[in-house]
Enzyme design. Structure first.
Site, PDB file in Angstrom:
ATOM      1  N   ASN A   1      50.952  22.708  90.135  1.00 49.10           N
ATOM      2  CA  ASN A   1      51.027  21.429  90.834  1.00 49.10           C
ATOM      3  C   ASN A   1      49.748  20.626  90.614  1.00 49.10           C
ATOM      4  O   ASN A   1      48.639  21.182  90.525  1.00 49.10           O
ATOM      5  CB  ASN A   1      51.345  21.593  92.319  1.00 49.10           C
ATOM      6  CG  ASN A   1      50.448  22.557  93.056  1.00 49.10           C
ATOM      7  OD1 ASN A   1      49.983  23.529  92.485  1.00 49.10           O
ATOM      8  ND2 ASN A   1      50.196  22.295  94.321  1.00 49.10           N
ATOM      9  N   ILE A   2      49.923  19.318  90.507  1.00 46.02           N
ATOM     10  CA  ILE A   2      48.797  18.400  90.288  1.00 46.02           C
ATOM     11  C   ILE A   2      48.871  17.319  91.353  1.00 46.02           C
ATOM     12  O   ILE A   2      49.797  16.490  91.344  1.00 46.02           O
ATOM     13  CB  ILE A   2      48.842  17.784  88.873  1.00 46.02           C
ATOM     14  CG1 ILE A   2      48.831  18.891  87.813  1.00 46.02           C
ATOM     15  CG2 ILE A   2      47.655  16.847  88.674  1.00 46.02           C
ATOM     16  CD1 ILE A   2      48.935  18.388  86.382  1.00 46.02           C
ATOM     17  N   GLU A   3      47.930  17.379  92.288  1.00 39.97           N
ATOM     18  CA  GLU A   3      47.904  16.389  93.369  1.00 39.97           C
ATOM     19  C   GLU A   3      47.034  15.205  92.961  1.00 39.97           C
ATOM     20  O   GLU A   3      46.339  15.227  91.947  1.00 39.97           O
ATOM     21  CB  GLU A   3      47.390  17.058  94.652  1.00 39.97           C
ATOM     22  CG  GLU A   3      48.317  18.190  95.075  1.00 39.97           C
ATOM     23  CD  GLU A   3      47.917  18.870  96.377  1.00 39.97           C
ATOM     24  OE1 GLU A   3      46.790  18.664  96.862  1.00 39.97           O
ATOM     25  OE2 GLU A   3      48.761  19.612  96.907  1.00 39.97           O
TER      26      GLU A   3
ATOM     27  N   CYS B   1      54.907  18.516  91.305  1.00 40.62           N
ATOM     28  CA  CYS B   1      55.013  19.954  91.569  1.00 40.62           C
ATOM     29  C   CYS B   1      54.874  20.778  90.293  1.00 40.62           C
ATOM     30  O   CYS B   1      55.111  20.295  89.174  1.00 40.62           O
ATOM     31  CB  CYS B   1      56.371  20.282  92.181  1.00 40.62           C
ATOM     32  SG  CYS B   1      56.668  19.545  93.779  1.00 40.62           S
TER      33      CYS B   1
ATOM     34  N   GLU C   1      56.852  23.052  89.200  1.00 40.44           N
ATOM     35  CA  GLU C   1      58.119  23.207  88.481  1.00 40.44           C
ATOM     36  C   GLU C   1      58.355  22.048  87.522  1.00 40.44           C
ATOM     37  O   GLU C   1      58.760  22.237  86.378  1.00 40.44           O
ATOM     38  CB  GLU C   1      59.283  23.297  89.468  1.00 40.44           C
ATOM     39  CG  GLU C   1      59.256  24.525  90.363  1.00 40.44           C
ATOM     40  CD  GLU C   1      58.460  24.327  91.651  1.00 40.44           C
ATOM     41  OE1 GLU C   1      57.524  23.495  91.668  1.00 40.44           O
ATOM     42  OE2 GLU C   1      58.794  24.994  92.645  1.00 40.44           O
TER      43      GLU C   1
ATOM     44  N   CYS D   1      61.281  22.304  95.488  1.00 42.18           N
ATOM     45  CA  CYS D   1      61.639  21.155  96.337  1.00 42.18           C
ATOM     46  C   CYS D   1      62.891  20.471  95.769  1.00 42.18           C
ATOM     47  O   CYS D   1      63.328  20.755  94.648  1.00 42.18           O
ATOM     48  CB  CYS D   1      60.466  20.169  96.432  1.00 42.18           C
ATOM     49  SG  CYS D   1      60.324  19.057  95.021  1.00 42.18           S
TER      50      CYS D   1
ATOM     51  N   CYS E   1      62.501  18.776  92.348  1.00 45.39           N
ATOM     52  CA  CYS E   1      62.409  19.741  91.250  1.00 45.39           C
ATOM     53  C   CYS E   1      63.761  20.400  90.972  1.00 45.39           C
ATOM     54  O   CYS E   1      64.087  20.703  89.820  1.00 45.39           O
ATOM     55  CB  CYS E   1      61.357  20.802  91.560  1.00 45.39           C
ATOM     56  SG  CYS E   1      59.681  20.138  91.503  1.00 45.39           S
TER      57      CYS E   1
HETATM   58  N1  THU Z   1      54.711  22.175  95.535  1.00 42.57           N
HETATM   59  C1  THU Z   1      55.026  22.672  94.312  1.00 42.57           C
HETATM   60  O1  THU Z   1      54.261  22.545  93.347  1.00 42.57           O
HETATM   61  N2  THU Z   1      56.203  23.319  94.189  1.00 42.57           N
HETATM   62  C2  THU Z   1      57.047  23.609  95.206  1.00 42.57           C
HETATM   63  O2  THU Z   1      58.044  24.268  94.978  1.00 42.57           O
HETATM   64  C3  THU Z   1      56.761  23.122  96.559  1.00 42.57           C
HETATM   65  C4  THU Z   1      55.561  22.251  96.691  1.00 42.57           C
HETATM   66  C5  THU Z   1      53.378  21.552  95.710  1.00 42.57           C
HETATM   67  C6  THU Z   1      53.350  20.086  95.931  1.00 42.57           C
HETATM   68  C7  THU Z   1      52.029  19.922  96.652  1.00 42.57           C
HETATM   69  O3  THU Z   1      50.987  19.850  95.698  1.00 42.57           O
HETATM   70  C8  THU Z   1      51.876  21.206  97.423  1.00 42.57           C
HETATM   71  O4  THU Z   1      52.756  22.136  96.830  1.00 42.57           O
HETATM   72  C9  THU Z   1      52.184  21.084  98.905  1.00 42.57           C
HETATM   73  O5  THU Z   1      53.418  20.493  99.111  1.00 42.57           O
END
Ligand code: THU
Length: 116
Positions: A29-31, A40, A42, A72, A75
């Site tokens: 994941n990259i925020e 996310c 995925e 999510c 995804c």
């Molecule tokens: N996130 C994912 O990368 N995959 C998931 O299946 C659920 C959520 C990430 C998004 C965000 O960076 C962090 O988790 C919290 O929601």
């Protein structure tokens, strides 16, 4: 997962997609400081996958959660673009707790190209 850029949620996620040619594409994941731009693990794994193979045979997810993290909704839709109803999605916690679903279980009645 260890490469995740998650300074805001601190929730690091890793995903890997095994394809029919034996290749494995991974993502984290990259925020973003503009939170809504977060992508996310995925979907980032799908982004890596389309550079090569495109027929997923299994998806793996790992996160440090109490229960295994499912993908999510966004995804799920993106995974459904490439994997069929029977695509297995396996998720594990760092403690080794595992859950398994099929795409059909995660996203019943998926909207696909067949409707277009
Ligand atoms: N996130 C994912 O990368 N995959 C998931 O299946 C659920 C959520 C990430 C998004 C965000 O960076 C962090 O988790 C919290 O929601």
């Amino acid at each position: 997962r260890q490469r995740a850029h998650a300074p805001y949620s601190k929730f690091q996620v890793g995903a890997a997609i095994l394809c029919d040619d034996g290749s494995i594409s991974s993502g984290c994941n990259i925020e973003n400081a503009s939170y809504g731009l977060t992508v996310c693990a995925e979907r980032n794994a799908v982004g890596a996958m389309v550079l090569g193979a495109r027929k997923p045979v299994a998806v793996a997810i790992v996160a440090d959660s109490r229960e295994p993290t499912p993908p999510c909704g966004m995804c799920r839709q993106v995974l459904a673009e490439f994997g069929g109803d029977s695509l297995p999605v396996v998720s594990r916690t760092l403690a080794g707790k595992e859950a398994r679903w099929t795409m059909a279980e995660l996203l019943p009645h998926a909207f696909t190209r067949s409707f277009l």
